[in-house]
Write a protein that holds these residues in place. Structure first.
Motif, PDB file in Angstrom:
ATOM      1  N   SER A 374      14.723   9.533 -16.699  1.00  0.00           N
ATOM      2  CA  SER A 374      15.310  10.167 -18.086  1.00  0.00           C
ATOM      3  C   SER A 374      14.424  11.235 -18.407  1.00  0.00           C
ATOM      4  O   SER A 374      13.618  11.911 -16.739  1.00  0.00           O
ATOM      5  N   VAL A 375      15.619  12.132 -18.232  1.00  0.00           N
ATOM      6  CA  VAL A 375      15.137  14.559 -18.866  1.00  0.00           C
ATOM      7  C   VAL A 375      15.027  14.037 -20.258  1.00  0.00           C
ATOM      8  O   VAL A 375      15.124  13.053 -20.491  1.00  0.00           O
ATOM      9  N   ASN A 380      19.853  18.302 -18.740  1.00  0.00           N
ATOM     10  CA  ASN A 380      20.084  17.836 -17.528  1.00  0.00           C
ATOM     11  C   ASN A 380      20.539  16.512 -17.268  1.00  0.00           C
ATOM     12  O   ASN A 380      20.452  15.784 -16.832  1.00  0.00           O
ATOM     13  N   LYS A 381      21.296  16.331 -18.988  1.00  0.00           N
ATOM     14  CA  LYS A 381      20.833  14.715 -19.030  1.00  0.00           C
ATOM     15  C   LYS A 381      22.442  13.828 -17.801  1.00  0.00           C
ATOM     16  O   LYS A 381      22.512  12.870 -17.848  1.00  0.00           O
ATOM     17  N   GLN A 407      11.752  19.738 -11.729  1.00  0.00           N
ATOM     18  CA  GLN A 407      10.944  19.899 -12.606  1.00  0.00           C
ATOM     19  C   GLN A 407      10.091  20.998 -13.414  1.00  0.00           C
ATOM     20  O   GLN A 407       9.026  21.008 -14.002  1.00  0.00           O
ATOM     21  N   LEU A 408       9.783  22.419 -12.619  1.00  0.00           N
ATOM     22  CA  LEU A 408       9.806  23.386 -13.557  1.00  0.00           C
ATOM     23  C   LEU A 408      10.653  22.861 -14.931  1.00  0.00           C
ATOM     24  O   LEU A 408       9.959  23.954 -15.951  1.00  0.00           O
ATOM     25  N   GLY A 412       7.673  18.739 -15.625  1.00  0.00           N
ATOM     26  CA  GLY A 412       6.918  17.644 -14.968  1.00  0.00           C
ATOM     27  C   GLY A 412       7.106  16.868 -15.595  1.00  0.00           C
ATOM     28  O   GLY A 412       6.871  15.563 -14.821  1.00  0.00           O
ATOM     29  N   GLU A 413       8.036  16.685 -16.402  1.00  0.00           N
ATOM     30  CA  GLU A 413       8.078  15.460 -17.036  1.00  0.00           C
ATOM     31  C   GLU A 413       9.776  14.457 -16.595  1.00  0.00           C
ATOM     32  O   GLU A 413      10.728  14.772 -17.105  1.00  0.00           O
ATOM     33  N   VAL A 414       9.882  14.121 -15.328  1.00  0.00           N
ATOM     34  CA  VAL A 414      10.875  13.631 -14.929  1.00  0.00           C
ATOM     35  C   VAL A 414      10.570  11.838 -14.530  1.00  0.00           C
ATOM     36  O   VAL A 414       9.863  12.186 -14.082  1.00  0.00           O
ATOM     37  N   GLY A 415      11.814  11.395 -15.098  1.00  0.00           N
ATOM     38  CA  GLY A 415      10.984   9.549 -14.055  1.00  0.00           C
ATOM     39  C   GLY A 415      12.257   9.533 -13.249  1.00  0.00           C
ATOM     40  O   GLY A 415      13.443  10.052 -13.520  1.00  0.00           O
TER      41      GLY A 415
END
Ligand SMILES: [Zn+2]
Length: 558
Positions: A374-375, A380-381, A407-408, A412-415
């Motif tokens: 997930s993003v 970024n999808k 990440q930036l 920081g919320e990337v699966g």
């Protein structure tokens, strides 16, 4: 909060024959106009959840509870489900679930409900949705507002439970309290021991969460700030909980090179605190560590022999799912998200970070073992469902630089999905007598823009279809036990996880020959096959293979 059986409802026509078991007395009555049952499931084969062999039995339901099991062909019921050719089993209890705030967007939790999950146990990996406060409060409230479009109306577990109860859910909900969450509130995100005052505050907050209905405590010792807590601190916190709610579910400090040390620590905490241990998603990650799986199980068996109550949970896949931040060392994450992102931008740290991330990836095998799930950002999808190796190949990017940029931009919320486990080790864990099946997943729905690990849709059907029916790691009644009475017992849920008069009518009906998970890593939004009916508290939430709009779920409190 559980349904009680009202005496009044027994004033109906008497159901069943001599072969059936009917709960309570059955008074002969003049009021024969009302059928004796709300719902009767006829002609099915019951696997009752205890591990006992299957039996041809009908099941009668009234007021959300199972009231009769036996030959009910003569019973009168408002509604009949013909379960010819189907197994009739207790609803699946997902004892390591991440179904919580997403229910505010979609209370039907389709990916979970369609696979037969009737009770979700959230608050895992050290992280519960409350209490909210302390250093992380502002960030939490901002993230809530951005994700759900309104101001967070609660600060406590009680507030969260009330919010869910008010909104309505398809499934029953239970929660542990996250010891990492308590640390975030009391200590913040720094890597240091808690002061005596902070320890006292955490103990008080833990007790309050239990008071509000949480069924135990959880840790996530590979995540911040939970990882900053010592063994002694955790044993002290768990030991402060009332004995019957002293369930310690732990995502251990390490699941690869230091797996065995981590197992010893988990056992040590259970021993010192008197807690019932549940090792979350038990696994040996990275090829070099696969032989440790057997040793890990031997350590757990030794702990059981020494008198500790020990269980594990596991999802039936050889790939894990976590935050991409986990590729980065703990020191880089010390202090919270902002400081982590600052370090990523600091040229003085680049070579050290790059080397440590590469070591982690080498352990997995290569960048081909890291798949982006997930993003958040639309831009970024396009990366969802691709491995870093594929992205390197397609775009000619440097993998480390790509990961840092991602990440930036995503704060920081990337699966990520990591292909780190082996089939023999996975089968060994699933076959172990005290392993419970759990998804480790939140709810999803087709078209929700996410790219989940397929376990969100397929955990329970896959455990039955692949690991039991095809691979025969255990018998079918035992596999069902691992999904029902075993987690119910671990949680202390007295009236769920079995099909017996008096139990809540959480029931799954499936076709043993047809049941199959269909979600894959490259096509994750696929509902399973072969599960035509799911009942929660006696109400169909899945009917003829499709989900209803019913929300009969209850909040289950300690
Ligand atoms: Zn975890």
């Amino acid at each position: 909060m559980e349904n009680g059986l009202s005496r009044r409802t027994f004033l109906g026509a008497c159901a069943g024959t001599g072969a059936s078991v009917l709960l309570g007395g059955c008074s002969s009555s003049l009021f024969t106009s009302r059928p004796s049952l709300d719902l009767v499931i006829l002609h099915g084969v019951v696997i009752d959840g205890t591990g006992s062999p299957e039996q041809r039995l009908d099941v009668g339901i009234r007021n959300g509870a199972i009231v009769a099991v036996g030959d009910l062909t003569a019973a009168t019921a408002i509604r009949t489900i013909d379960a010819t050719g189907l197994k009739v089993v207790p609803g699946f209890i997902d004892i390591h679930s991440h179904t919580d705030l997403d229910l505010l967007k979609n209370p039907f939790a389709p990916s979970k409900v369609r696979q037969g999950v009737t009770t979700e146990v959230t608050g895992q990996d050290g992280d519960s949705v409350a209490p909210i406060g302390g250093a992380g409060e502002e960030e939490m409230l901002r993230s809530f507002r951005e994700n759900y479009g309104f101001e967070c109306p609660y600060r406590t577990m009680e507030g969260f439970f009330s919010l869910l109860a008010h909104k309505g859910t398809a499934q029953n909900m239970a929660s542990l309290v996250g010891l990492g969450t308590l640390r975030a509130v009391a200590v913040g995100f720094d890597d240091r021991p808690a002061t005596p005052e902070e320890l006292h505050a955490m103990r008080r907050a833990a007790l309050q969460a239990i008071d509000e209905g949480c069924m135990g405590g959880s840790t996530g010792l590979e995540y911040t700030p939970g990882s900053f807590a010592s063994e002694t601190e955790l044993a002290g916190l768990m030991g402060a909980l009332p004995l019957e709610h002293r369930l310690y579910a732990t995502h251990m400090r390490n699941e690869d090179n230091r797996l065995l040390d981590a197992i010893r620590e988990a056992i040590g905490i259970a021993k010192a605190s008197g807690a019932r241990l549940q090792v979350s998603h038990l696994k040996a990650q990275n090829k070099i560590n696969w032989p440790k799986q057997e040793v890990a199980l031997a350590l757990l068996n030794d702990a059981i022999a020494s008198g500790i109550d020990v269980h594990a949970d596991r999802y039936p896949y050889v790939a894990f799912n976590t935050g991409l931040t986990n590729l980065f060392p703990l020191w880089a994450r010390d202090g919270g998200t902002e400081r982590f992102l600052d370090r990523l931008k600091d040229p003085a740290l680049t070579s050290r970070l790059r080397a440590e991330v590469q070591t982690k990836v080498d352990g997995l095998g290569s960048w081909d073992a890291v798949l982006l799930s997930s993003v958040k950002l639309e831009a970024n999808k396009k990366y969802q469902g691709k491995t870093i190796q594929q992205i390197m190949h397609d775009e000619g990017v440097d993998p480390y630089e790509f990961v840092v940029t991602l990440q930036l931009s995503e704060r920081g919320e990337v699966g990520m999905v990591g292909f780190g486990m082996d089939e023999p080790g996975t089968e060994m864990v699933l076959a172990w007598k005290n392993t419970m099946i759990a998804s480790d997943a939140g709810p999803h729905a087709p078209g929700d823009g996410s790219w989940p690990h397929p376990r969100s849709y397929g955990t329970f059907p896959r455990a039955i279809a692949h690991y039991q029916r095809t691979r025969k790691v255990t018998t079918l009644p035992d596999m069902i036990r691992k999904m029902t009475s075993l987690p119910a017992g671990k949680l202390g849920l007295k009236n769920r996880g079995v099909i017996t008069p008096g139990a809540a009518a959480d029931i799954v009906m499936f076709d043993y020959d047809a049941i199959a998970d269909r979600a894959t890593f490259t096509d994750p939004h696929q509902f399973p096959a072969g599960i035509p009916f799911v009942l929660v508290n006696g109400v169909p939430v899945v009917e003829n293979g499709g989900q209803t709009t019913a929300t009969p779920g209850m909040i289950l409190r300690a």
